[in-house]
Design a protein around this motif. Structure first.
Motif, short mmCIF file in Angstrom:
data_model
loop_
_atom_site.label_atom_id
_atom_site.label_comp_id
_atom_site.label_asym_id
_atom_site.label_seq_id
_atom_site.Cartn_x
_atom_site.Cartn_y
_atom_site.Cartn_z
N ASP A 79 2.65 33.51 -36.03
CA ASP A 79 1.68 33.42 -34.96
C ASP A 79 0.54 32.52 -35.40
O ASP A 79 0.16 32.51 -36.58
CB ASP A 79 1.17 34.84 -34.64
CG ASP A 79 0.03 34.84 -33.66
OD1 ASP A 79 0.29 34.64 -32.46
OD2 ASP A 79 -1.13 35.02 -34.11
N ARG A 80 -0.03 31.77 -34.48
CA ARG A 80 -1.11 30.84 -34.80
C ARG A 80 -2.27 31.54 -35.51
O ARG A 80 -2.79 31.05 -36.51
CB ARG A 80 -1.60 30.18 -33.52
CG ARG A 80 -2.67 29.15 -33.74
CD ARG A 80 -3.18 28.56 -32.46
NE ARG A 80 -2.17 28.59 -31.43
CZ ARG A 80 -2.27 28.02 -30.25
NH1 ARG A 80 -3.36 27.39 -29.95
NH2 ARG A 80 -1.31 28.10 -29.36
N ASN A 81 -2.66 32.69 -35.01
CA ASN A 81 -3.77 33.42 -35.63
C ASN A 81 -3.40 33.92 -37.02
O ASN A 81 -4.21 33.86 -37.95
CB ASN A 81 -4.21 34.59 -34.75
CG ASN A 81 -4.82 34.11 -33.46
OD1 ASN A 81 -5.44 33.06 -33.40
ND2 ASN A 81 -4.62 34.88 -32.40
N THR A 82 -2.18 34.42 -37.17
CA THR A 82 -1.72 34.90 -38.48
C THR A 82 -1.70 33.76 -39.48
O THR A 82 -2.19 33.89 -40.60
CB THR A 82 -0.31 35.51 -38.36
OG1 THR A 82 -0.36 36.59 -37.43
CG2 THR A 82 0.20 36.00 -39.71
N ARG A 83 -1.14 32.62 -39.09
CA ARG A 83 -1.08 31.46 -40.00
C ARG A 83 -2.48 30.97 -40.35
O ARG A 83 -2.76 30.62 -41.49
CB ARG A 83 -0.27 30.32 -39.36
CG ARG A 83 1.17 30.66 -39.06
CD ARG A 83 1.99 31.05 -40.25
NE ARG A 83 2.05 30.00 -41.23
CZ ARG A 83 2.30 30.18 -42.51
NH1 ARG A 83 2.53 31.39 -42.97
NH2 ARG A 83 2.35 29.19 -43.35
N SER A 84 -3.38 30.96 -39.36
CA SER A 84 -4.76 30.53 -39.62
C SER A 84 -5.42 31.46 -40.62
O SER A 84 -6.11 31.00 -41.55
CB SER A 84 -5.57 30.49 -38.33
OG SER A 84 -5.03 29.53 -37.45
N LYS A 86 -4.00 33.34 -42.89
CA LYS A 86 -3.41 33.15 -44.21
C LYS A 86 -3.95 31.88 -44.87
O LYS A 86 -4.21 31.86 -46.07
CB LYS A 86 -1.88 33.10 -44.12
CG LYS A 86 -1.27 34.45 -43.86
CD LYS A 86 0.23 34.38 -43.80
CE LYS A 86 0.82 35.76 -43.54
NZ LYS A 86 2.28 35.75 -43.55
N LEU A 87 -4.10 30.83 -44.08
CA LEU A 87 -4.64 29.58 -44.61
C LEU A 87 -6.08 29.76 -45.06
O LEU A 87 -6.48 29.27 -46.13
CB LEU A 87 -4.53 28.47 -43.56
CG LEU A 87 -4.81 27.05 -44.01
CD1 LEU A 87 -3.93 26.66 -45.19
CD2 LEU A 87 -4.61 26.09 -42.85
N ILE A 88 -6.87 30.46 -44.28
CA ILE A 88 -8.26 30.75 -44.67
C ILE A 88 -8.29 31.54 -45.97
O ILE A 88 -9.12 31.27 -46.85
CB ILE A 88 -8.99 31.49 -43.53
CG1 ILE A 88 -9.25 30.54 -42.36
CG2 ILE A 88 -10.30 32.11 -44.03
CD1 ILE A 88 -9.72 31.22 -41.09
N GLN A 89 -7.39 32.50 -46.12
CA GLN A 89 -7.33 33.28 -47.36
C GLN A 89 -7.01 32.40 -48.56
O GLN A 89 -7.59 32.57 -49.64
CB GLN A 89 -6.31 34.40 -47.22
CG GLN A 89 -6.72 35.50 -46.28
CD GLN A 89 -5.59 36.48 -45.99
OE1 GLN A 89 -4.48 36.35 -46.49
NE2 GLN A 89 -5.88 37.47 -45.14
N VAL A 90 -6.09 31.45 -48.38
CA VAL A 90 -5.75 30.54 -49.47
C VAL A 90 -6.97 29.70 -49.84
O VAL A 90 -7.31 29.56 -51.02
CB VAL A 90 -4.56 29.63 -49.08
CG1 VAL A 90 -4.38 28.50 -50.08
CG2 VAL A 90 -3.28 30.44 -48.98
N PHE A 91 -7.63 29.11 -48.83
CA PHE A 91 -8.83 28.30 -49.10
C PHE A 91 -9.91 29.14 -49.78
O PHE A 91 -10.57 28.67 -50.71
CB PHE A 91 -9.37 27.69 -47.81
CG PHE A 91 -8.54 26.56 -47.27
CD1 PHE A 91 -7.89 25.68 -48.11
CD2 PHE A 91 -8.43 26.37 -45.91
CE1 PHE A 91 -7.12 24.63 -47.61
CE2 PHE A 91 -7.67 25.33 -45.39
CZ PHE A 91 -7.02 24.45 -46.25
#
Length: 103
Positions: A79-84, A86-91
């Motif tokens: 899902d777009r929100n889920t992927r976003s 996860k990406l924020i968590q990586v950053f």
């Protein structure tokens, strides 16, 4: 697909509730095994593909369940929100690591 499938094609199919049959490969097992939204076949084996197609066409209830599981898997993981998030968590993790090294 009789060859390794690019992830986006598989994820789009799963998100639409369409069970997939794709060739075994390093990534395919993740989508199929984790999602339970399709079947794996031996690459280039048309007889194995035929068996897989027949098995799901002869069991319409399992086909419907696969479709539901496919949609749920896609929503939970892609899902777009889920992927976003996860990406924020990586950053965030990288930034914290970098800030720790600069101190």
């Amino acid at each position: 697909s009789s060859k390794a499938m690019f992830g986006l094609q598989a994820i789009e199919s799963l998100a639409m509730g369409t069970p997939i049959i794709c060739a075994s490969g390093p990534d395919a097992g993740e989508w199929i095994g984790n999602s339970q939204g399709g079947l794996l076949m031996r690459s280039g084996d048309s007889f194995d593909l035929q068996r897989k197609l027949r098995s799901i066409l002869e069991d319409p209830e399992e086909l419907r369940l696969m479709g539901r599981r496919a949609v749920q898997f896609a929503r939970e993981h892609y899902d777009r929100n889920t992927r976003s998030q996860k990406l924020i968590q990586v950053f965030d993790r990288v930034l914290r690591k970098r800030q720790g090294k600069m101190d």
